[in-house]
Design a protein around this motif. Structure first.
Motif, PDB file in Angstrom:
ATOM      1  N   ALA A   1      11.333   7.157  15.943  1.00  0.00           N
ATOM      2  CA  ALA A   1      11.135   7.902  14.694  1.00  0.00           C
ATOM      3  C   ALA A   1      12.335   7.758  13.770  1.00  0.00           C
ATOM      4  O   ALA A   1      12.181   7.499  12.567  1.00  0.00           O
ATOM      5  N   VAL A   2      13.535   7.928  14.323  1.00  0.00           N
ATOM      6  CA  VAL A   2      14.718   7.887  13.465  1.00  0.00           C
ATOM      7  C   VAL A   2      14.955   6.482  12.930  1.00  0.00           C
ATOM      8  O   VAL A   2      15.353   6.297  11.780  1.00  0.00           O
ATOM      9  N   GLN A   3      14.692   5.458  13.735  1.00  0.00           N
ATOM     10  CA  GLN A   3      14.877   4.087  13.261  1.00  0.00           C
ATOM     11  C   GLN A   3      13.862   3.729  12.186  1.00  0.00           C
ATOM     12  O   GLN A   3      14.176   3.023  11.231  1.00  0.00           O
ATOM     13  N   ALA A   4      12.635   4.229  12.339  1.00  0.00           N
ATOM     14  CA  ALA A   4      11.598   3.941  11.343  1.00  0.00           C
ATOM     15  C   ALA A   4      11.800   4.739  10.066  1.00  0.00           C
ATOM     16  O   ALA A   4      11.208   4.431   9.032  1.00  0.00           O
ATOM     17  N   GLY A   5      12.612   5.797  10.121  1.00  0.00           N
ATOM     18  CA  GLY A   5      12.829   6.627   8.949  1.00  0.00           C
ATOM     19  C   GLY A   5      11.727   7.628   8.719  1.00  0.00           C
ATOM     20  O   GLY A   5      11.526   8.111   7.604  1.00  0.00           O
ATOM     21  N   VAL A   6      10.980   7.958   9.793  1.00  0.00           N
ATOM     22  CA  VAL A   6       9.895   8.936   9.686  1.00  0.00           C
ATOM     23  C   VAL A   6      10.289  10.200  10.451  1.00  0.00           C
ATOM     24  O   VAL A   6      11.185  10.184  11.286  1.00  0.00           O
TER      25      VAL A   6
ATOM     26  N   GLN B   1       0.823  -1.208   0.000  1.00  0.00           N
ATOM     27  CA  GLN B   1       0.000   0.000   0.000  1.00  0.00           C
ATOM     28  C   GLN B   1       0.859   1.262   0.000  1.00  0.00           C
ATOM     29  O   GLN B   1       0.563   2.233  -0.702  1.00  0.00           O
ATOM     30  N   SER B   2       1.922   1.263   0.793  1.00  0.00           N
ATOM     31  CA  SER B   2       2.770   2.458   0.871  1.00  0.00           C
ATOM     32  C   SER B   2       3.590   2.664  -0.389  1.00  0.00           C
ATOM     33  O   SER B   2       4.047   3.783  -0.669  1.00  0.00           O
ATOM     34  N   SER B   3       3.773   1.601  -1.187  1.00  0.00           N
ATOM     35  CA  SER B   3       4.478   1.757  -2.463  1.00  0.00           C
ATOM     36  C   SER B   3       3.549   2.304  -3.546  1.00  0.00           C
ATOM     37  O   SER B   3       3.984   2.917  -4.515  1.00  0.00           O
ATOM     38  N   LYS B   4       2.226   2.080  -3.389  1.00  0.00           N
ATOM     39  CA  LYS B   4       1.258   2.542  -4.377  1.00  0.00           C
ATOM     40  C   LYS B   4       0.938   4.019  -4.228  1.00  0.00           C
ATOM     41  O   LYS B   4       0.777   4.744  -5.207  1.00  0.00           O
ATOM     42  N   GLU B   5       0.775   4.462  -2.977  1.00  0.00           N
ATOM     43  CA  GLU B   5       0.371   5.836  -2.708  1.00  0.00           C
ATOM     44  C   GLU B   5       1.285   6.454  -1.660  1.00  0.00           C
ATOM     45  O   GLU B   5       1.875   5.760  -0.846  1.00  0.00           O
ATOM     46  N   LYS B   6       1.355   7.756  -1.675  1.00  0.00           N
ATOM     47  CA  LYS B   6       2.205   8.471  -0.718  1.00  0.00           C
ATOM     48  C   LYS B   6       1.378   8.863   0.507  1.00  0.00           C
ATOM     49  O   LYS B   6       0.776   9.934   0.566  1.00  0.00           O
ATOM     50  N   PHE B   7       1.349   7.965   1.469  1.00  0.00           N
ATOM     51  CA  PHE B   7       0.669   8.249   2.723  1.00  0.00           C
ATOM     52  C   PHE B   7       1.617   9.020   3.638  1.00  0.00           C
ATOM     53  O   PHE B   7       2.711   8.544   3.931  1.00  0.00           O
ATOM     54  N   LYS B   8       1.203  10.181   4.075  1.00  0.00           N
ATOM     55  CA  LYS B   8       2.039  10.969   4.984  1.00  0.00           C
ATOM     56  C   LYS B   8       1.920  10.497   6.429  1.00  0.00           C
ATOM     57  O   LYS B   8       2.761  10.802   7.268  1.00  0.00           O
TER      58      LYS B   8
ATOM     59  N   ALA C   1       9.144   6.869   1.352  1.00  0.00           N
ATOM     60  CA  ALA C   1       7.810   7.435   1.153  1.00  0.00           C
ATOM     61  C   ALA C   1       7.655   8.793   1.824  1.00  0.00           C
ATOM     62  O   ALA C   1       6.607   9.415   1.721  1.00  0.00           O
ATOM     63  N   GLN C   2       8.696   9.229   2.522  1.00  0.00           N
ATOM     64  CA  GLN C   2       8.675  10.519   3.214  1.00  0.00           C
ATOM     65  C   GLN C   2       7.476  10.634   4.148  1.00  0.00           C
ATOM     66  O   GLN C   2       6.706  11.591   4.102  1.00  0.00           O
ATOM     67  N   VAL C   3       7.324   9.638   5.010  1.00  0.00           N
ATOM     68  CA  VAL C   3       6.232   9.629   5.980  1.00  0.00           C
ATOM     69  C   VAL C   3       6.489  10.687   7.045  1.00  0.00           C
ATOM     70  O   VAL C   3       7.576  10.745   7.635  1.00  0.00           O
ATOM     71  N   GLU C   4       5.500  11.514   7.288  1.00  0.00           N
ATOM     72  CA  GLU C   4       5.622  12.581   8.284  1.00  0.00           C
ATOM     73  C   GLU C   4       5.348  12.099   9.701  1.00  0.00           C
ATOM     74  O   GLU C   4       5.910  12.605  10.654  1.00  0.00           O
ATOM     75  N   LEU C   5       4.462  11.109   9.844  1.00  0.00           N
ATOM     76  CA  LEU C   5       4.032  10.703  11.177  1.00  0.00           C
ATOM     77  C   LEU C   5       3.705   9.218  11.201  1.00  0.00           C
ATOM     78  O   LEU C   5       2.919   8.721  10.390  1.00  0.00           O
ATOM     79  N   LEU C   6       4.312   8.515  12.160  1.00  0.00           N
ATOM     80  CA  LEU C   6       3.981   7.128  12.454  1.00  0.00           C
ATOM     81  C   LEU C   6       3.300   7.101  13.815  1.00  0.00           C
ATOM     82  O   LEU C   6       3.841   7.618  14.796  1.00  0.00           O
ATOM     83  N   VAL C   7       2.106   6.520  13.888  1.00  0.00           N
ATOM     84  CA  VAL C   7       1.360   6.434  15.148  1.00  0.00           C
ATOM     85  C   VAL C   7       1.276   4.977  15.575  1.00  0.00           C
ATOM     86  O   VAL C   7       0.833   4.115  14.812  1.00  0.00           O
ATOM     87  N   LEU C   8       1.718   4.697  16.799  1.00  0.00           N
ATOM     88  CA  LEU C   8       1.543   3.381  17.426  1.00  0.00           C
ATOM     89  C   LEU C   8       0.662   3.595  18.639  1.00  0.00           C
ATOM     90  O   LEU C   8       1.085   4.184  19.633  1.00  0.00           O
ATOM     91  N   SER C   9      -0.573   3.115  18.567  1.00  0.00           N
ATOM     92  CA  SER C   9      -1.544   3.508  19.589  1.00  0.00           C
ATOM     93  C   SER C   9      -1.597   2.591  20.793  1.00  0.00           C
ATOM     94  O   SER C   9      -2.333   2.868  21.742  1.00  0.00           O
ATOM     95  N   ALA C  10      -0.822   1.490  20.809  1.00  0.00           N
ATOM     96  CA  ALA C  10      -0.891   0.574  21.955  1.00  0.00           C
ATOM     97  C   ALA C  10       0.488   0.030  22.285  1.00  0.00           C
ATOM     98  O   ALA C  10       0.788  -1.139  22.062  1.00  0.00           O
TER      99      ALA C  10
END
Length: 507
Positions: free
Chosen positions: A409-414, A335-342, A382-391
């Motif tokens: 954040a830095v390890q995930a590349g976001v 999915q992340s390769s198809k579209e640019k999800f921020k 993908a230049q993700v701006e925000l990664l959310v882990l809710s649990a």
């Protein structure tokens, strides 16, 4: 990654020869950052032309680092920065009961070097990096004033015999405070404070306030006057060992929580943080999660996840969502390769354990993604701006587990990551997440969107009533049947909101 797209890879070479250690950093355009450390002279040279080191030395000012107590370890590197930030004791504003120390004794670039090494050692690989000077810290802080943000960075270091604070403001010289609190005392109070807040059986108690006020007195009070004088509204903390999992939003000055005055964030270090500002308006979210897991995973169900995903995607934010069997590593990559999800939102278990990065993980439907495997997702492409882990949950007081949390954040590349320090109740998580996304579209930065969500819970504007989440008395969101209860339940205790932390860039 810098705003220009350049990558900076730290610590790719470590060469020890006699009494000298050289650490080299790859940079674009053949520039090089070299740290030369020897017995008599310790120098950090930022060299844009490897043949011109003498001229660079003539233009820079060495900042001495004295021997630290009676330690048998060799002294940490002296730093040379592009401008003089040496300050005499008389130039540092006075504060009762706090020692006056010169910036020459402990400076941000030195801390940056040491903390960068910690995260590189923990993750076991090179991570994106940029160089640091006092000037570019100030320039970064002042660059977001156009969107109404007045940020400051506080470096906190608990030494064996004292606690040191270094404050960087959008303008002016760095401010340093040193108090006589011993490391063991600070760490113990922080541990007790965190456990008091995160324990559900203490929800009817405010016994955490004593330690919340102690930590505020040690970490905030010494610099409160400077924060007020410079109209600071956002504080970014770079914490030393043992302090990275403090629920900083719940520090208390005797009258109000810290989150009632400031937007807050946690960075591993300035050099490991992408501080460029990009607005999120018009971006999409890829939301994935699991309400149940296959038996062999031994994971507890998360019954609020279907409601969480449904309430976020298309109701609060445009995007796509995938639940349970659709929540796989392969599908996320596809999915992340198809579209640019921020924004990538993962409603699932995440655990930061003692030991190396391979001991901590994010649970997908049928597999665990280890922390040292995060970059396989290629979210940085993908230049993700925000990664959310809710649990998420993090081991209290463990220095390795906190490296995983603070370096997420830095390890995930976001650019930024929003994660929780402990497992919050399903209903509390659902309430905060819906408030966060509601605010994300109309607040200038992510940390302020989080703050507004936390304040709504703290002030009772959001609470539970007869199986629903209510906002200002209006029916807002029905709870799943497994979680629905009669009567009113308050969500104002810090247990429900203080765990959530903005990691990496607060904007």
């Amino acid at each position: 990654m810098s705003s220009s797209g350049d990558q900076f890879i730290p610590l790719v070479v470590e060469n020890q020869n006699q009494n000298q250690t050289t650490l080299e950093f790859e940079q674009p355009n053949n520039s090089q950052l070299m740290i030369a450390e020897n017995v008599e002279t310790n120098i950090l040279v930022e060299d844009t032309n490897s043949s011109s080191i003498p001229s660079v030395l003539e233009q820079t000012v060495a900042i001495e680092n004295p021997a630290q107590g009676k330690s048998s370890q060799k002294p940490t590197p002296t730093i040379v920065v592009e401008e003089s930030i040496t300050t005499t004791a008389s130039e540092i504003s006075r504060h009762d009961n706090y020692n006056q120390i010169s910036v020459t004794e402990t400076v941000s670039p030195q801390i940056e070097l040491n903390r960068g090494r910690e995260f590189v050692d923990y993750f076991g690989k090179n991570i994106t990096k940029k160089t640091v000077t006092a000037a570019n810290i100030r320039n970064t802080l002042s660059s977001v004033e156009t969107i109404g943000i007045r940020p400051a960075i506080i470096y906190v270091s608990a030494q064996p015999d004292n606690l040191e604070l270094q404050l960087f403001l959008p303008n002016g010289k760095p401010i340093v405070r040193s108090s006589e609190q011993k490391r063991d005392e600070v760490i113990e109070v922080a541990r007790k404070f965190t456990n008091q807040i995160r324990t559900p059986s203490q929800l009817n108690s405010d016994n955490y306030l004593e330690n919340a006020q102690k930590l505020h007195q040690w970490l905030i009070a010494p610099i409160a006057e400077e924060l007020a004088n410079h109209n600071i509204n956002t504080i970014v903390f770079s914490m030393g060992k043992g302090l990275r999992t403090i629920p900083i939003a719940a520090l208390h000055d005797g009258q109000q929580f810290l989150v009632e005055k400031y937007s807050l964030g946690l960075i591993p270090s300035f050099t490991l943080t992408d501080t460029t500002y990009v607005g999120l308006n018009g971006s999409q979210v890829l939301a994935m999660g699991a309400s149940e897991f296959p038996g062999n995973t031994e994971q507890t169900p998360l019954p609020a996840v279907p409601v969480e995903l449904k309430s976020i995607v298309n109701n609060l934010w445009p995007g796509k969502s995938f639940l349970n069997q659709g929540f796989t590593l392969e599908n996320l990559k596809e999915q992340s390769s198809k579209e640019k999800f921020k924004i990538i939102h993962l409603a699932t278990h995440g655990e930061f354990h003692p030991g190396g990065a391979d001991n901590s993980y994010i649970q997908f439907w049928d597999t665990k993604l280890r922390l040292n495997q995060l970059r396989q997702l290629r979210l940085y492409n993908a230049q993700v701006e925000l990664l959310v882990l809710s649990a998420c949950t993090t081991a209290v007081g463990d220095e390795e587990a906190e490296l995983g949390f603070a370096g997420l954040a830095v390890q995930a590349g976001v650019k930024s990551a929003l994660a929780s320090l402990w497992y919050v109740s399903d209903t509390g998580t659902l309430a905060l997440m819906t408030e966060f996304y509601q605010n994300l579209s109309n607040r200038p930065i992510k940390a302020e969107a989080l703050r507004q969500a936390q304040l709504a819970m703290l002030r009772g504007e959001v609470h539970l009533q007869d199986g629903h989440i209510l906002r200002n008395g209006n029916e807002h969101l029905p709870l799943p049947r497994e979680l629905a209860r009669g009567g009113r339940r308050d969500l104002s205790h810090p247990y429900y909101w203080a765990a959530f932390t903005m990691i990496g860039s607060p904007w």
